[in-house]
Design a protein around this motif. Structure first.
Motif, mmCIF file in Angstrom:
data_model
loop_
_atom_site.group_PDB
_atom_site.id
_atom_site.type_symbol
_atom_site.label_atom_id
_atom_site.label_comp_id
_atom_site.label_asym_id
_atom_site.label_seq_id
_atom_site.Cartn_x
_atom_site.Cartn_y
_atom_site.Cartn_z
ATOM 1 N N LEU A 22 0.826 -1.209 0.000
ATOM 2 C CA LEU A 22 0.000 0.000 0.000
ATOM 3 C C LEU A 22 0.858 1.256 0.000
ATOM 4 N N LEU A 33 -4.351 3.374 6.564
ATOM 5 C CA LEU A 33 -3.840 2.002 6.421
ATOM 6 C C LEU A 33 -4.768 1.008 7.105
ATOM 7 N N GLU A 35 -7.846 1.028 7.558
ATOM 8 C CA GLU A 35 -9.092 0.780 6.821
ATOM 9 C C GLU A 35 -8.989 -0.396 5.849
ATOM 10 N N HIS A 36 -7.780 -0.768 5.500
ATOM 11 C CA HIS A 36 -7.562 -1.859 4.538
ATOM 12 C C HIS A 36 -7.487 -3.240 5.193
#
Length: 108
Positions: A22, A33, A35-36
């Motif tokens: 990412l 970050l 949220e992934h």
């Protein structure tokens, strides 16, 4: 004895590899970050801490936010370590190519 983390510890974990992926695309905040992933923000922060200790990521303060950036230069250690195997693999592939070519010639 104090043990220092290294790049190989950083990339050993799939979540950390995903974070690296990412951040290789763009700098992100810890919340962005997190949220992934289907884990807590704290768990992601611990992964970021390991990556920072290994110098795979660096942080930059922008106002009230902290952005993490991927440090591609640190991955050179992995590339250097893998290089010894590349030449061995290349030699073996060449040997296999030669064997297959000789087998193919023998059938003609």
């Amino acid at each position: 004895m104090e043990s220092r983390r290294d790049i190989f510890q950083a990339i050993a974990d799939p979540t950390r590899r995903a974070i690296i992926g990412l951040l290789a695309v763009q700098a992100m905040t810890p919340n962005a970050l997190a949220e992934h992933f289907h884990t807590s923000r704290q768990a992601v922060s611990k992964h970021i801490q390991v990556l920072a200790e290994c110098e795979v990521v660096r942080q930059e303060q922008s106002g009230r936010e902290i952005y993490y950036h991927f440090n591609a230069h640190k991955m050179k250690e992995v590339d250097t370590w893998l290089e010894q195997f590349r030449s061995m693999w290349d030699d073996r592939y060449k040997q296999l190519d030669n064997l297959l070519n000789n087998l193919k010639k023998g059938k003609k």
